[in-house]
Design an enzyme around this catalytic site. Sequence first.
Site, PDB file in Angstrom:
ATOM      1  CG  ASP A   5     -12.045  -8.123   4.959  1.00 23.80           C
ATOM      2  OD1 ASP A   5     -11.792  -7.264   5.810  1.00 23.80           O
ATOM      3  OD2 ASP A   5     -12.721  -7.898   3.935  1.00 23.80           O
ATOM      4  CE  LYS A  51       4.368 -17.452  -0.477  1.00 23.63           C
ATOM      5  NZ  LYS A  51       3.879 -18.806  -0.226  1.00 23.63           N
ATOM      6  CG  ASP A 109       1.207 -19.802   1.576  1.00 24.18           C
ATOM      7  OD1 ASP A 109       1.930 -19.504   2.554  1.00 24.18           O
ATOM      8  OD2 ASP A 109       1.666 -20.320   0.546  1.00 24.18           O
ATOM      9  CG  ASP A 168      -7.009  -5.220   3.780  1.00 26.43           C
ATOM     10  OD1 ASP A 168      -7.980  -5.214   4.543  1.00 26.43           O
ATOM     11  OD2 ASP A 168      -7.016  -4.676   2.665  1.00 26.43           O
ATOM     12  CE1 TYR A 183      -2.651  -3.373   1.441  1.00 30.18           C
ATOM     13  CE2 TYR A 183      -4.303  -1.715   0.953  1.00 30.18           C
ATOM     14  CZ  TYR A 183      -3.959  -3.029   1.194  1.00 30.18           C
ATOM     15  OH  TYR A 183      -4.930  -3.997   1.182  1.00 30.18           O
TER      16      TYR A 183
HETATM   17  P1  ATP Z   1     -15.424  -2.102  -0.173  1.00 30.72           P
HETATM   18  O1  ATP Z   1     -15.027  -2.088  -1.607  1.00 30.72           O
HETATM   19  O2  ATP Z   1     -15.894  -0.784   0.328  1.00 30.72           O
HETATM   20  O3  ATP Z   1     -14.385  -2.724   0.719  1.00 30.72           O
HETATM   21  P2  ATP Z   1     -16.776  -4.629  -0.318  1.00 30.72           P
HETATM   22  O4  ATP Z   1     -18.198  -5.023  -0.586  1.00 30.72           O
HETATM   23  O5  ATP Z   1     -15.731  -5.069  -1.260  1.00 30.72           O
HETATM   24  O6  ATP Z   1     -16.717  -3.041  -0.072  1.00 30.72           O
HETATM   25  P3  ATP Z   1     -17.040  -5.212   2.416  1.00 30.72           P
HETATM   26  O7  ATP Z   1     -17.764  -3.937   2.603  1.00 30.72           O
HETATM   27  O8  ATP Z   1     -15.987  -5.486   3.423  1.00 30.72           O
HETATM   28  O9  ATP Z   1     -16.327  -5.257   1.064  1.00 30.72           O
HETATM   29  O10 ATP Z   1     -18.126  -6.375   2.370  1.00 30.72           O
HETATM   30  C1  ATP Z   1     -17.832  -7.750   2.131  1.00 30.72           C
HETATM   31  C2  ATP Z   1     -19.116  -8.547   2.329  1.00 30.72           C
HETATM   32  O11 ATP Z   1     -19.506  -8.509   3.715  1.00 30.72           O
HETATM   33  C3  ATP Z   1     -20.302  -7.969   1.549  1.00 30.72           C
HETATM   34  O12 ATP Z   1     -21.095  -9.037   1.044  1.00 30.72           O
HETATM   35  C4  ATP Z   1     -21.077  -7.206   2.564  1.00 30.72           C
HETATM   36  O13 ATP Z   1     -22.462  -7.138   2.325  1.00 30.72           O
HETATM   37  C5  ATP Z   1     -20.800  -7.947   3.876  1.00 30.72           C
HETATM   38  N1  ATP Z   1     -20.749  -6.977   4.990  1.00 30.72           N
HETATM   39  C6  ATP Z   1     -19.766  -6.085   5.208  1.00 30.72           C
HETATM   40  N2  ATP Z   1     -20.050  -5.330   6.266  1.00 30.72           N
HETATM   41  C7  ATP Z   1     -21.238  -5.734   6.734  1.00 30.72           C
HETATM   42  C8  ATP Z   1     -22.077  -5.304   7.818  1.00 30.72           C
HETATM   43  N3  ATP Z   1     -21.745  -4.300   8.656  1.00 30.72           N
HETATM   44  N4  ATP Z   1     -23.254  -5.942   8.002  1.00 30.72           N
HETATM   45  C9  ATP Z   1     -23.618  -6.958   7.199  1.00 30.72           C
HETATM   46  N5  ATP Z   1     -22.878  -7.404   6.164  1.00 30.72           N
HETATM   47  C10 ATP Z   1     -21.692  -6.806   5.925  1.00 30.72           C
END
Ligand code: ATP
Length: 332
Positions: free
Chosen positions: A228, A169, A200, A224, A124
């Site tokens: 997630d 890595k 990984d 990151d 980043y």
């Molecule tokens: P961005 O590009 O802003 O990161 P994104 O959709 O790629 O958005 P996230 O927002 O992290 O990534 O969402 C990933 C998945 O998790 C999506 O399907 C989203 O609906 C779900 N999600 C994320 N945050 C929430 C939340 N607070 N409540 C319910 N579902 C969520």
Amino acid sequence: MKLAIIEGDGIGKEVIPAAIEVLDSLSLDVEKVYLELGYGKWEKTGSAIDQEDIYILKGCDCILFGAVTTPPDPDYKSVLLTIRKELDMYANVRPIHHLPSIKGIHERIDFNFIIVRENTEGLYSGIEDIGSDISTTTRVVTRKGSKRIADYACKLANSRKNNLTIVHKSNVIKSDKLFLDICRQTAIDAGVVHRDELVDSCAYNMIRSPWNYDVIVTTNLFGDILSDMSGALVGSLGLLPSANIGDRYAFFEPVHGSAPDIAGKGIANPIATILSLKMLLEWHGALAEAAIVEEAVEAALNMGVCTPDLGGKNTTSEVGNLIARYIKTRIG
Ligand code: ATP
């Protein structure tokens, strides 16, 4: 406390108001400074964040942040990267543990670990050369950047189970060898029990046996992705809070992004943002208030008040409202 509040885009506009209702229920002395940043601002003005915004942010004690949409446009300046760099918030701290009554992917819920992600360099770095046939991004690993994140992680490990996992890595990406060596030496000097894992392999092990981790330190992109992924362990990405910490400034935000797929529907889970507010209160020294926020979140979940991502029927604002009302009753 002078608090900068950034709703941002997508569900940021829904989860932040819910968290602010919770903050207001605590009756703390807070001066709120609202800023409009992100994709919405970019569409209106051609800039997602500018120097005036940075100046205002530097005049605040800390920041509560929702989420921003980052389009893949090479001219778009990332709001998150800009804030993290300009305010030098080098440690991204992401606690992963179970909340009562929420089922994750394991029967066993006795895991509680923290991902400490280097926040200012790695992939980043923002050093990119974008062409039509070849595009490159420079991955930056510095001694200074690695040392300060290693120090942060070791101090955190010292205050917990004293167990550090260094994730990298370095077998393929040679810049990671510097990161690994510095983290190892820092752990030895701090008396922290440590091991290292390839990213990984760590992704696999973290899903299989999350109870084997205490503090994880890693570079920007790996942190990151791993955090997630950890959302699945605890039942929803909508439950995970985070803090971005520097020596002078701090900002708090949910791990999730702007979730365009559910934005505007009123179903986003606000708990990640409300728990980010809890981390903010702890950072500010308002420990009793932070504890009450956590208690109120647990009470709401125990009563079955939750959004559809957790199998519930409640809206974002209903969850925030119930948590705020619980707090008001509790503190009288
Ligand atoms: P961005 O590009 O802003 O990161 P994104 O959709 O790629 O958005 P996230 O927002 O992290 O990534 O969402 C990933 C998945 O998790 C999506 O399907 C989203 O609906 C779900 N999600 C994320 N945050 C929430 C939340 N607070 N409540 C319910 N579902 C969520």
